[in-house]
Every structure is written in C-alpha cells, then in structure tokens.
Design an enzyme around this catalytic site. Sequence first.
Site, mmCIF file in Angstrom:
data_model
loop_
_atom_site.group_PDB
_atom_site.id
_atom_site.type_symbol
_atom_site.label_atom_id
_atom_site.label_comp_id
_atom_site.label_asym_id
_atom_site.label_seq_id
_atom_site.Cartn_x
_atom_site.Cartn_y
_atom_site.Cartn_z
ATOM 1 N N ASP A 77 -12.663 30.803 2.657
ATOM 2 C CA ASP A 77 -11.176 30.645 2.718
ATOM 3 C C ASP A 77 -10.753 29.116 2.938
ATOM 4 O O ASP A 77 -11.726 28.383 2.740
ATOM 5 C CB ASP A 77 -10.505 31.475 3.737
ATOM 6 C CG ASP A 77 -9.066 31.992 3.543
ATOM 7 O OD1 ASP A 77 -8.218 31.070 3.705
ATOM 8 O OD2 ASP A 77 -8.964 33.114 3.117
ATOM 9 N N HIS B 77 -4.526 29.974 7.029
ATOM 10 C CA HIS B 77 -4.987 31.245 6.304
ATOM 11 C C HIS B 77 -6.083 31.746 6.577
ATOM 12 O O HIS B 77 -6.467 33.038 6.812
ATOM 13 C CB HIS B 77 -4.754 30.761 4.983
ATOM 14 C CG HIS B 77 -4.748 32.001 3.855
ATOM 15 N ND1 HIS B 77 -6.099 32.536 3.289
ATOM 16 C CD2 HIS B 77 -3.753 32.680 3.446
ATOM 17 C CE1 HIS B 77 -5.741 33.403 2.631
ATOM 18 N NE2 HIS B 77 -4.182 33.723 2.354
ATOM 19 N N SER C 62 -3.960 38.888 0.363
ATOM 20 C CA SER C 62 -4.787 38.197 1.134
ATOM 21 C C SER C 62 -4.998 38.772 2.583
ATOM 22 O O SER C 62 -6.266 38.557 3.088
ATOM 23 C CB SER C 62 -4.267 36.685 1.669
ATOM 24 O OG SER C 62 -4.415 35.767 0.504
#
Length: 416
Positions: free
Chosen positions: A139, A177, A356
């Site tokens: 990520d 994220h 996600s």
Amino acid sequence: MKKVSFTLTTIILMMSLFAVSAFASPEKENGNEWVRVLIESTNENAKNQAKEKYDVRHDFGKQGFSTNVTLQQYKALQNNKNLNVTKVDKVSLVNKPQAAADRSTAPSDQTPWGMEAIYNDNSITATDGGDEIRVAVLDTGSKTDHVDLEGNVEQCKDFSRFFFSRVDGSCNDVNGHGTHVAGTVLADGGADGAGIYGVAPDAKLWAYKVLGDLGTGFSDDIANAIRHAADQSLQQGVKVVISMSLGSSTESSLITEAIDYAYANGVLVVAAAGNSGPDADTIGYPGAVENAVAVAALEDVQENGTYRVADFSSRGNPDTDGDYVIQERDVELSAPGAAIASTWNDGGYNTISGTSMATPHVSGLAAKLWGENPGLSNTDLRAELQNRATANDILGGTGAADGDDYASGFGFPLAQ
C-alpha cells in the site's frame, strides 16, 4: 463461479478504482526527464547488452527487466529492432483519502461495526488471533509507530522510490491509506488497551510501501514486492497473507505472474474488487486475477435479512453466477467496507469507505484462521474462507442473490 489472474471519501463521493490508471509519467532529475520501461527480447545477446548499459531495477526473467531511462534514451531504444521496449504502467489506490472531518484522536468504538460483523458478536470488546502469521500490506506504507500497530511491525520496506528499487527500514505513510488498511488487519488496541482492534491482532505486519504519497505506483515495483514477500515466506519458513487494496482497469502481466508465483509458493493473496459498481463486469485488477481472492464491500445496512453490498463496490461476471468456481473477473468474498474506522497516519483514527477497507477484513480473517489451523495450505485456507462465506450468504444490494453471485461472491465469511 470461476475466477482469473490481476488499486477518503464518503460513499456518495467515492472515487472510481480506475480513475488514475495510466502509463508511467516522466520523473525529473538533474535536468533530465526519466521514464520507467520494461525491456524484453528473444535475443539473449541484445538483452544482455541492454542490461549492461542500463541499470536493472527488477529482473523478471523471460518477461524482461525494468529500468529507468531518459526520454532521449527511450526514443533511441524504440529504434532497436532486437528489443521490445514499453513504458511500465501505473497502478493506483482503490480510493482516495477523504476530508479530515471523520478523524479523531481516540477511537469512538474500539471494535467498530466491521469487527462486530465478522466476529458475529455485537458485544465484542476485543479481538484475537493471527499468531505466527505475517500479513504483507502492499500500500502507501504505514505509520509503524502508531500505538495500535507498533507492537506488531516486523518488516518495513519501501519499493516505491523512483531511483531505488528497495529501501529497507523505510515505509513512511504520508497518504494515510496504508495505515488504515494495516489497522483493520491487525491493530492490537495499543499498549494501554485504549486503541482500536483489527481482525487478527496477534499477526505480524510486513509494511511494504509500493505506492507513492499520492497513491500511485509502478506495476513492476508491485510485482517485485509480491515476489519478495513470497521469497521471504520461503526463506523464513513462515506463512504469509498478501493484502492489496490497489488496482487498475487493465491487467498487468508482471503483477499477474507475480501473484501466480506467490500462490504457487504457499502465499494467500487478497485484493480489492474495486469501486466502480454497481454495474456488472467492473471488477479491477489484480482482484480479477484467478489466484487472488477478490473482495467486495458491504455496508452496515440490512436488506433481505443480510448486510447489503454497497453500490460503489465493483461487480464481477454475471455469466458465472451459481457455479461456485473462481475464474477471471469473479468476485469471491464480501466483507465490511463502508464507513470503516481504523488507524490513521497522524497517530489517530479515521473513518473511510471502499473495497480497500473490505480487503483487510478478509486478510485479517485469513491470518486468524491460519493461526488457528497452521497445518492448512494456502489453498486449504482459501477453501475454508469460501466455505464460511457460503454459510453466510449475502442477499442485499444490486446483483446479490441466493448462493454464488457476481456482487457478493460466495458470501461473507465469519470468524465464528
């Protein structure tokens, strides 16, 4: 249903999975514009000469090797009839960061609705499991000193730097994220027990930064990170789950081959379906790859007696509904993905939505089940996830139906 091989807003403002999938853009350094390329050739002499002339970033064997060249060099290489030279494509986050309105310095709920749902316990106060299992989160990096993550960090590596193929000990997450995804997998409540919990708080985190601060990265770097995780699994004799909340509308052969390599070497690969629903055949890659477990997103809404597949969640191929076989362009499993609270890169917490967020729920569950059943192979583990999902069918949302369907896959697997 069959399956195949091969990125923070509220739900209403959800960005598309495919919004930032593009060819590699040039980088500027010392007055030159540089571009990432893949060089292939059936002429071994020509390929070896190219390797000697240009630095090899990643060597993919018969698939060629990637390197950085100036635009002038790229144009010259295109004139070499013995070489096939193409720009390396980029892959992006499945969704973008949302505004700071939902951030907080302390969790409003230590076991958010996703944890309650996957543990099938509305009164749960803490989670457990994942002992001796490693989860490689590919990520934007991770805030490894977050109080709820620092106790579980085992590896921290950066694959995203343009002029360095890998930097060990570095995985800084400017985006947020990756930290959020990692928290959903294995946040352990912190040393004071006042933090948030993920699905498998006893698992170990391999934080692999494959996307830059804006949430995009090169497919060769992602493929290399996948292969690296598989090699580390073999070298250390440990079980590894790879979690990827990233994607593209088109397949990268480099990433697909890397997933196949990892799967063949005992690693379970979990990837987001994408955020381009509710139309059919909108699933992205690498989620659409046969050897990756594609995850759809559920919201905390009851419809037809079950959770509902979110409208933004990408759908698979309706032609394979009901066959309970996984092939290309199939959604496999569903998990909570709307309004998910987890760790954030400021040391606090944030609530965001997307496939996600659904993906790490399944990655964490895989780690928990593997820790409880260490004798399982990765294919056994995948079958166990499918069986648990089949026992908890999803009937809510566009495309959801009895049994295996193109919206929710086999269903929503539970921890208990």
